[in-house]
Design a protein around this motif. Structure first.
Motif, mmCIF file in Angstrom:
data_model
loop_
_atom_site.group_PDB
_atom_site.id
_atom_site.type_symbol
_atom_site.label_atom_id
_atom_site.label_comp_id
_atom_site.label_asym_id
_atom_site.label_seq_id
_atom_site.Cartn_x
_atom_site.Cartn_y
_atom_site.Cartn_z
ATOM 1 N N HIS A 254 0.779 -1.149 -0.094
ATOM 2 C CA HIS A 254 0.268 0.129 0.051
ATOM 3 C C HIS A 254 0.941 1.204 0.070
ATOM 4 O O HIS A 254 1.533 1.509 1.119
ATOM 5 N N PHE A 419 -4.237 20.729 -2.943
ATOM 6 C CA PHE A 419 -4.459 19.583 -1.857
ATOM 7 C C PHE A 419 -5.530 18.864 -2.027
ATOM 8 O O PHE A 419 -5.511 17.681 -1.370
ATOM 9 N N GLU A 421 -7.561 15.758 -3.831
ATOM 10 C CA GLU A 421 -6.964 14.915 -4.695
ATOM 11 C C GLU A 421 -7.549 14.899 -5.851
ATOM 12 O O GLU A 421 -6.904 14.594 -7.403
ATOM 13 N N ARG A 433 7.542 10.730 -6.268
ATOM 14 C CA ARG A 433 8.366 10.365 -4.976
ATOM 15 C C ARG A 433 8.989 9.050 -4.828
ATOM 16 O O ARG A 433 10.078 9.031 -4.036
ATOM 17 N N LYS B 255 -8.434 14.606 0.580
ATOM 18 C CA LYS B 255 -7.417 15.443 0.543
ATOM 19 C C LYS B 255 -6.031 14.554 0.357
ATOM 20 O O LYS B 255 -6.016 13.441 0.987
ATOM 21 N N LEU B 256 -4.813 15.480 0.187
ATOM 22 C CA LEU B 256 -3.554 14.629 0.115
ATOM 23 C C LEU B 256 -3.186 14.143 1.677
ATOM 24 O O LEU B 256 -2.642 13.250 1.693
ATOM 25 N N GLY B 257 -3.664 15.110 2.431
ATOM 26 C CA GLY B 257 -3.079 14.725 3.882
ATOM 27 C C GLY B 257 -4.147 15.054 4.817
ATOM 28 O O GLY B 257 -5.272 15.579 4.636
ATOM 29 N N ILE B 258 -3.870 15.100 6.070
ATOM 30 C CA ILE B 258 -4.734 15.518 7.184
ATOM 31 C C ILE B 258 -5.779 15.025 7.049
ATOM 32 O O ILE B 258 -7.037 15.775 7.051
ATOM 33 N N VAL B 404 7.871 20.549 4.744
ATOM 34 C CA VAL B 404 7.778 19.697 3.652
ATOM 35 C C VAL B 404 9.131 19.064 3.152
ATOM 36 O O VAL B 404 9.374 17.717 2.995
ATOM 37 N N SER B 408 10.132 15.063 3.313
ATOM 38 C CA SER B 408 10.422 14.240 2.351
ATOM 39 C C SER B 408 11.699 13.583 2.372
ATOM 40 O O SER B 408 12.100 12.600 1.661
ATOM 41 N N GLU B 421 3.019 2.996 2.825
ATOM 42 C CA GLU B 421 2.387 3.907 3.723
ATOM 43 C C GLU B 421 2.303 3.646 5.307
ATOM 44 O O GLU B 421 2.381 4.257 6.093
ATOM 45 N N ALA B 426 5.658 8.827 5.093
ATOM 46 C CA ALA B 426 5.075 9.199 3.752
ATOM 47 C C ALA B 426 3.817 10.085 4.440
ATOM 48 O O ALA B 426 3.430 11.245 3.616
ATOM 49 N N LEU B 429 4.909 13.683 5.014
ATOM 50 C CA LEU B 429 4.948 14.484 3.507
ATOM 51 C C LEU B 429 3.593 14.925 3.449
ATOM 52 O O LEU B 429 3.552 16.126 2.917
ATOM 53 N N ARG B 430 2.696 13.981 3.221
ATOM 54 C CA ARG B 430 1.355 14.206 2.925
ATOM 55 C C ARG B 430 0.710 15.392 3.853
ATOM 56 O O ARG B 430 -0.013 16.353 3.282
ATOM 57 N N ASP B 431 0.837 15.145 5.175
ATOM 58 C CA ASP B 431 0.327 16.240 6.101
ATOM 59 C C ASP B 431 0.901 17.457 5.923
ATOM 60 O O ASP B 431 0.135 18.839 5.900
ATOM 61 N N ARG B 433 2.102 18.803 3.531
ATOM 62 C CA ARG B 433 2.133 19.605 2.359
ATOM 63 C C ARG B 433 1.059 20.774 2.256
ATOM 64 O O ARG B 433 1.022 21.665 1.403
ATOM 65 N N ILE B 434 0.162 20.615 3.327
ATOM 66 C CA ILE B 434 -0.973 21.815 3.103
ATOM 67 C C ILE B 434 -0.367 23.183 3.882
ATOM 68 O O ILE B 434 -0.894 24.334 3.565
#
Lengths: 590, 590
Positions: A254, A419, A421, A433, B255-258, B404, B408, B421, B426, B429-431, B433-434
């Motif tokens: 994953h 941000f 998706e 990445r 979203k990408l993160g959070i 970020v 990364s 994940e 990772a 990084l996703r979190d 980014r916002i």
């Protein structure tokens, strides 16, 4: 916003930076007579944009799924793969004796870029197949070549690379997978491999695994590793598929990105041993692997270029549509497109300049590989080979580093939308990445550059490349074309820094290896900035002589004045690296 | 690997860089007598590590879910939030009249960092509540204060900020949400707001929305925007909850993160108008918003520090456990921990130095805010206020940028594991980014710094900060402590570059605004490198005088020699920015 292949810039870079025109003039690219190269790129770009690119988002959303040992790729992927192989794209550079088209790497490089821009996860599978083709072609027996090559070249079957094990990643010394000799000359393979890209899937009827393993009497370390071909289905003498081999996909990862590309844990030999065939000689497996390393690393570098190009196109499109505020001097009605704001323009220009510089580096490597294969003079072949060897780690690491940076900047240009998706900008960052990590982490690339590549021909190889950069800088200094600004000055600083840092590295290598290693990553970046800047300057010079396309000059100027300016800072960091990085005992205490 | 609050470095930075000791000596922090500050930090760190940090991964995996208008937070989050508010952590700096503890921002800054390290998505909600508290406290009527403040301070209710609309992001001129006056002195609110953090959730019984909207007779642009308080449930005179208000969550973003932080599209007034109360004066809503901006931006900067610290801890732990290869000079058995390899160590040191520099910048802002509120002399308050105003955009943008970058790099240190994940690297990084995007993109921060903050007190504010950096550089130059290497030399270069670039900016601002704007982002970074470097050097000097802790000196040296070295490059890019970025018509053609 879908993807359109940047055919004009690809061709311009191929012809004027990577020397496609010279290759043709030297009679080394007879396949590309007339308008063959542009025709191929146009057609590849159309296929990538129309057929593959629309599948990228569903590939991310649905991903490849494992159920009961069967991996299912996302909806539409089987059909797209079939259409792509039917059109002959898989065998572009392969030997015509096995159904390939024997085209130069230069053309292939542009095509690999475009497939990966369209969908990184889609294009990754065929890259592994290309590695398998190369290994079997270079080291496989007549029997293996006749049984597997045509199917791999057509893409009817796909190939995989099985190196990594949990305890053996960057360091293959620790490899444990076992191979036993069978009385009939085949082998039985046992062990677990992780991170196997496209290790199992439904795109093809058979999958040809290339597996590193140790024989019982093998020496310890990397000198005791052999390479085996292990098909998913055994192949009958008439070419039809026979029994299922003793290899299965145990699980898939994953991951942060490239969800559609199944990353498999593969188990060999749970039921008595997987049937394998030796490739090359016993205990010489790593050498076989290394013959395809350069090419695979170039291809991963191209993935960096590809994702950067895709992210740039998407950000540019958004920035030209989205309106917020009024930029100083904006004369239109209402709010300005955000591309008019200097800070957003700076981001877009940085994205474009870095993408184009990375493209130039990768295409240069492709040219060196072509010359290494096609030159008739042995000295010229050797020189080209060394040039490819020198530039490959730079192209791989720099392109994938900027792939991440450009994709991240693409998110930033989109603001809050980036941000979310659904926008798609975040997927590029997630996909990008992986490329700095696999096929040798970028740290490994830097070490390879410094330890193995700088010493080539006693340093003559690297000095030759630097001398060419100087010529370019001098040409810019003498150019009367408007728009270059301080390009010559800044690039001269960069080349000076590179030259001094190279001397430092060569000197440090012998006596103080830790000093060299501490600065290796910065050194690789410095090299890329100087060579990338020189490459864009070359394009600017041709444009100035030619039609005066001001965008090419602007890009060269931006790179020199805004990106390559970091070169002297890198030189300082390299020279001081030993002191700052070296004192390991102290520095990692909180 | 779980998270442990870096209490020692937090305290050291608070005391010696951010002037907590001076604040106490000046009698401005009576609440912190004795060992109060360390005791609070220890306890906060324990709570963060033991209670919140374990929820971070499930928060990411499950996320907050919307079903039938109801948003459900991930398993365990309600309980953790209740425990956190029960322990009194929500009201640390709030007015004791409303149940707060009235502690300095300096202590709060360290606590905010630790909550965000434990779980960025968890800590984000209370940051919004803090903004609501501040706005209601500064501008709300007696009625609003009595009705809402105590509940917001205790955390029994949470607050939100409703600014953004689809056409109005960075540019609030385009705001369209409407407000109508009702006969009873309240208002009716209509419109759609997007990207509303914790706009709907199940953590509290009521949610207090702060909403920007326009009255029918309001002037166009930002001078016609008013701020309203709109509760999810109306509040009866006895404080109990009354009718459901006409506001609902229409959807939440993927979203990408959070993932655990619900990002909502909120619809106001679909059924006749949401009941709202004016905060401050009509048409002065933006001014109300700006009073809490500095604080909110500082908090987002702290999120950058927090995620960097978390990523660093995880990467360090991994690099000390994972073994691959043998580093030159390694004397242990078998393979080395990868932390022994110079290139990995370089990454770890870079992560740590940047994290600590960002921490110092943020804590400095907190100190300035404390002095701005606590100094008795008006001139001293004004100076502190301007200092906070100047440093806030730098702290916000630099800290989130390195958030970020460090996250990364944390992925990179993990190699292939970092892309999986389950590892958790990772997610950081996703979190992270916002944070470069919200609360004013980092590009907006840079513009704010250059256009609004440099001119403060005719430039005296910025010159004062630079003069202090010079003192630090001189002190390092005169120090006899071993281990500083070229710290003084490199920092002097950085401060020189900053001083020249500042003069360039001040001059360009009036006559050539586009020239200033083109270099704003690089200028902000240059400022952060010089001030971050000076801050770490200050720590190094104290350590040298004190117990001689060599790790602090090593971190100062690493930053000066390996990070701040970029300063002269940035100066060049700034000065040349106009030419390279400016020619917009040409440069964005392919």
């Amino acid at each position: 916003m879908t993807y359109r292949a940047p055919v004009a810039d690809m061709l311009f870079t191929l012809r004027h930076v990577a020397g496609l025109d010279r290759l043709a003039a030297d009679g080394l690219a007879p396949e590309l007579e007339g308008d063959m190269a542009p025709a191929i790129l146009e057609e590849a770009g159309r296929f990538a944009g129309d057929v593959i690119a629309p599948l990228n988002r569903i590939g991310d959303k649905v991903g490849s799924q494992l159920r009961d040992g069967v991996v299912t790729t996302p909806p539409g992927w089987r059909e797209a793969y079939k259409a792509w192989t039917d059109a002959g794209w898989n065998g572009l550079t392969a030997d015509p004796d096995f159904g390939g088209q024997g085209l130069p790497q230069l053309v292939q490089a542009a095509c690999v870029e475009t497939w990966n821009s369209a969908s990184f996860a889609f294009a990754l599978g065929p890259l592994l197949t290309a590695g398998a083709i190369e290994a079997v072609k270079a080291h496989g027996s007549e029997h293996l070549q006749q049984t597997y090559l045509a199917k791999l070249v057509s893409g009817e079957w796909m190939g995989t690379m099985n190196l990594t094990e949990p305890q053996a990643g960057s360091d293959l010394n620790a490899l444990r997978a076992k191979a036993e000799r069978a009385p009939d000359g085949t082998y039985r393979i046992f062990g677990q491999k992780i991170y196997i890209t496209y290790g199992e899937h439904d795109l093809t009827d058979n999958i040809v695994h290339l597996v590193l393993a140790r024989l019982p009497d093998a020496p310890a370390g990397t000198r005791g590793i052999s390479l085996f071909l292990v098909p998913k289905f055994l192949v009958n003498p008439d070419g039809s598929l026979g029994d299922r081999n003793d290899v299965r996909c145990h699980s898939i990862e994953h991951k942060l990105g490239i969800h559609a590309s199944p990353t498999c844990t593969m188990v060999y030999g749970d039921e008595g041993g997987a049937v394998g065939w030796l490739i090359g000689e016993e205990n010489r497996g790593l050498a076989c692997m290394f013959t395809m390393m350069n090419n695979a690393r170039l291809n991963v570098g191209l993935q960096g270029v590809a994702i950067a190009e895709r992210a740039f196109q998407q950000a540019l499109h958004y920035a030209q549509e989205r309106r917020q505020g009024r930029a100083p001097g904006y004369t239109g009605e209402g709010m300005s497109p955000i591309a008019e704001h200097p800070d957003v323009r700076r981001m877009l220009l940085r994205m474009r300049a870095q993408t184009q510089a990375a493209r130039a580096l990768c295409y240069r490597v492709a040219e060196a590989l072509d010359r290494a294969h096609r030159e008739t003079d042995p000295a010229a072949r050797k020189a080209a080979n060394e040039r490819a060897a020198l530039l490959t780690p730079i192209a791989k690491a720099y392109s994938t580093d900027i792939g991440v940076e450009v994709a991240s900047m693409g998110v930033q240009v989109h603001g809050g939308m980036g941000f979310v998706e659904e926008t798609g900008a975040a997927q590029h960052l997630r996909d990008a990445r992986i490329a700095t990590i696999y096929e040798g982490t970028n740290g490994i690339q830097a070490i390879d550059l410094v330890q193995r590549k700088l010493p080539l021909s006693g340093g003559d190889t690297v000095r030759g490349v630097i001398a060419e950069m100087r010529e370019t800088v001098n040409a810019v200094a003498q150019s009367n074309a408007p728009g270059f600004g301080k390009t010559a000055e800044r690039l001269r600083d960069a080349v000076d820094s590179l030259e001094r840092a190279t001397a430092f590295m060569m000197e440090a290598l012998g006596a103080r290896p830790n000093d060299a290693l501490a600065g290796a990553t910065d050194y690789l970046k410095l090299f890329a900035l100087a060579l990338g800047g020189a490459s864009l300057a070359t394009k600017g010079l041709v444009a100035a002589d030619d039609s005066g396309q001001p965008a090419r000059i602007a890009s060269a100027r931006f790179f020199a004045e805004q990106v390559a300016t970091e070169a002297p800072a890198l030189e300082r960091a390299i020279v001081d690296g030993a002191g700052a990085v070296g004192d390991g005992a102290l520095v990692l205490v909180a």
